[in-house]
Design a protein around this motif. Sequence first.
Motif, PDB file in Angstrom:
ATOM      1  N   VAL A  45       0.848  -1.199   0.000  1.00 41.69           N
ATOM      2  CA  VAL A  45       0.000   0.000   0.000  1.00 41.69           C
ATOM      3  C   VAL A  45       0.877   1.240   0.000  1.00 41.69           C
ATOM      4  N   MET A  46       1.862   1.267   0.892  1.00 38.04           N
ATOM      5  CA  MET A  46       2.703   2.459   1.023  1.00 38.04           C
ATOM      6  C   MET A  46       3.482   2.739  -0.262  1.00 38.04           C
ATOM      7  N   LEU A  47       3.998   1.700  -0.897  1.00 38.99           N
ATOM      8  CA  LEU A  47       4.724   1.877  -2.157  1.00 38.99           C
ATOM      9  C   LEU A  47       3.792   2.374  -3.258  1.00 38.99           C
ATOM     10  N   ALA A  48       2.622   1.772  -3.356  1.00 38.63           N
ATOM     11  CA  ALA A  48       1.689   2.099  -4.436  1.00 38.63           C
ATOM     12  C   ALA A  48       1.059   3.477  -4.272  1.00 38.63           C
ATOM     13  N   LEU A  49       0.992   3.977  -3.050  1.00 36.15           N
ATOM     14  CA  LEU A  49       0.394   5.297  -2.816  1.00 36.15           C
ATOM     15  C   LEU A  49       1.104   6.411  -3.576  1.00 36.15           C
ATOM     16  N   HIS A  50       2.330   6.160  -3.964  1.00 35.06           N
ATOM     17  CA  HIS A  50       3.106   7.186  -4.657  1.00 35.06           C
ATOM     18  C   HIS A  50       3.107   6.997  -6.164  1.00 35.06           C
ATOM     19  N   GLY A  51       2.148   6.209  -6.668  1.00 36.12           N
ATOM     20  CA  GLY A  51       2.106   6.041  -8.113  1.00 36.12           C
ATOM     21  C   GLY A  51       0.930   5.224  -8.607  1.00 36.12           C
ATOM     22  N   ASP A  52       0.897   3.954  -8.268  1.00 32.49           N
ATOM     23  CA  ASP A  52      -0.093   3.032  -8.826  1.00 32.49           C
ATOM     24  C   ASP A  52      -1.315   2.955  -7.905  1.00 32.49           C
ATOM     25  N   MET A  53      -2.284   3.833  -8.151  1.00 33.31           N
ATOM     26  CA  MET A  53      -3.444   3.917  -7.266  1.00 33.31           C
ATOM     27  C   MET A  53      -4.308   2.657  -7.311  1.00 33.31           C
ATOM     28  N   GLN A  54      -4.402   2.009  -8.473  1.00 33.59           N
ATOM     29  CA  GLN A  54      -5.194   0.775  -8.553  1.00 33.59           C
ATOM     30  C   GLN A  54      -4.579  -0.320  -7.686  1.00 33.59           C
ATOM     31  N   SER A  55      -3.269  -0.405  -7.703  1.00 27.72           N
ATOM     32  CA  SER A  55      -2.578  -1.372  -6.846  1.00 27.72           C
ATOM     33  C   SER A  55      -2.768  -1.019  -5.373  1.00 27.72           C
ATOM     34  N   ALA A  56      -2.714   0.264  -5.061  1.00 25.70           N
ATOM     35  CA  ALA A  56      -2.922   0.700  -3.674  1.00 25.70           C
ATOM     36  C   ALA A  56      -4.328   0.330  -3.210  1.00 25.70           C
ATOM     37  N   ILE A  57      -5.315   0.531  -4.076  1.00 22.63           N
ATOM     38  CA  ILE A  57      -6.702   0.179  -3.731  1.00 22.63           C
ATOM     39  C   ILE A  57      -6.820  -1.328  -3.506  1.00 22.63           C
ATOM     40  N   ARG A  58      -6.258  -2.123  -4.415  1.00 22.79           N
ATOM     41  CA  ARG A  58      -6.319  -3.587  -4.292  1.00 22.79           C
ATOM     42  C   ARG A  58      -5.679  -4.065  -2.992  1.00 22.79           C
ATOM     43  N   ASN A  59      -4.494  -3.543  -2.701  1.00 21.96           N
ATOM     44  CA  ASN A  59      -3.780  -3.986  -1.504  1.00 21.96           C
ATOM     45  C   ASN A  59      -4.462  -3.502  -0.230  1.00 21.96           C
ATOM     46  N   ALA A  60      -5.010  -2.301  -0.241  1.00 19.49           N
ATOM     47  CA  ALA A  60      -5.756  -1.808   0.922  1.00 19.49           C
ATOM     48  C   ALA A  60      -7.000  -2.675   1.137  1.00 19.49           C
ATOM     49  N   HIS A  61      -7.649  -3.052   0.047  1.00 19.92           N
ATOM     50  CA  HIS A  61      -8.833  -3.913   0.140  1.00 19.92           C
ATOM     51  C   HIS A  61      -8.465  -5.282   0.732  1.00 19.92           C
ATOM     52  N   SER A  62      -7.372  -5.868   0.259  1.00 22.09           N
ATOM     53  CA  SER A  62      -6.925  -7.163   0.781  1.00 22.09           C
ATOM     54  C   SER A  62      -6.566  -7.056   2.256  1.00 22.09           C
ATOM     55  N   LEU A  63      -5.881  -5.986   2.630  1.00 23.74           N
ATOM     56  CA  LEU A  63      -5.509  -5.788   4.030  1.00 23.74           C
ATOM     57  C   LEU A  63      -6.752  -5.636   4.897  1.00 23.74           C
ATOM     58  N   LYS A  64      -7.714  -4.875   4.402  1.00 23.69           N
ATOM     59  CA  LYS A  64      -8.983  -4.681   5.122  1.00 23.69           C
ATOM     60  C   LYS A  64      -9.654  -6.028   5.373  1.00 23.69           C
ATOM     61  N   SER A  65      -9.751  -6.847   4.346  1.00 24.15           N
ATOM     62  CA  SER A  65     -10.439  -8.135   4.449  1.00 24.15           C
ATOM     63  C   SER A  65      -9.698  -9.108   5.355  1.00 24.15           C
ATOM     64  N   ASN A  66      -8.392  -9.230   5.166  1.00 18.71           N
ATOM     65  CA  ASN A  66      -7.595 -10.147   5.991  1.00 18.71           C
ATOM     66  C   ASN A  66      -7.657  -9.751   7.459  1.00 18.71           C
ATOM     67  N   ALA A  67      -7.528  -8.468   7.720  1.00 18.86           N
ATOM     68  CA  ALA A  67      -7.548  -7.985   9.105  1.00 18.86           C
ATOM     69  C   ALA A  67      -8.911  -8.258   9.741  1.00 18.86           C
ATOM     70  N   ALA A  68      -9.979  -8.001   9.003  1.00 19.60           N
ATOM     71  CA  ALA A  68     -11.328  -8.217   9.541  1.00 19.60           C
ATOM     72  C   ALA A  68     -11.556  -9.691   9.851  1.00 19.60           C
ATOM     73  N   GLN A  69     -11.086 -10.559   8.979  1.00 22.11           N
ATOM     74  CA  GLN A  69     -11.286 -11.990   9.142  1.00 22.11           C
ATOM     75  C   GLN A  69     -10.671 -12.498  10.452  1.00 22.11           C
ATOM     76  N   PHE A  70      -9.548 -11.890  10.854  1.00 21.63           N
ATOM     77  CA  PHE A  70      -8.865 -12.327  12.072  1.00 21.63           C
ATOM     78  C   PHE A  70      -9.067 -11.359  13.227  1.00 21.63           C
ATOM     79  N   GLY A  71     -10.095 -10.517  13.137  1.00 22.35           N
ATOM     80  CA  GLY A  71     -10.491  -9.691  14.268  1.00 22.35           C
ATOM     81  C   GLY A  71      -9.664  -8.451  14.515  1.00 22.35           C
TER      82      GLY A  71
END
Length: 114
Positions: free
Chosen positions: A39-65
């Motif tokens: 996410v941090m790397l992509a924030l400075h260029g590839d916004m679609q990648s940043a969105i994808r990785n933020a979404h994955s982080l959101k989901s993984n984190a929620a799944q494990f509380g």
Amino acid sequence: MNVTIDESALLSMQSLLGEQFNDTLVFCCSEFERLESEVMLALHGDMQSAIRNAHSLKSNAAQFGALSLSNTAREIEQALIKDEHELAKEIAQGLAEQVAGSKAKLNAWLDANG
């Protein structure tokens, strides 16, 4: 910064995964770090990648509380979707602390309950 863990989500995953729970939780914590870095790397260029990785982080984190980590990732994802890049970068400044705090709390829970 407040780090919140939902223990009922952990208990549900522990029940679901059985003997694989401990290894899966350890792997998930390493994924938090990898996704945060992406996410941090992509924030400075590839916004679609940043969105994808933020979404994955959101989901993984929620799944494990890891509620506060999931919420932070969701806020970054939503800001990027709305083209609010500066807001996303501002929110992301707390991401590493959320990842570290969530990992610490999840590992402490695992030591006590695993």
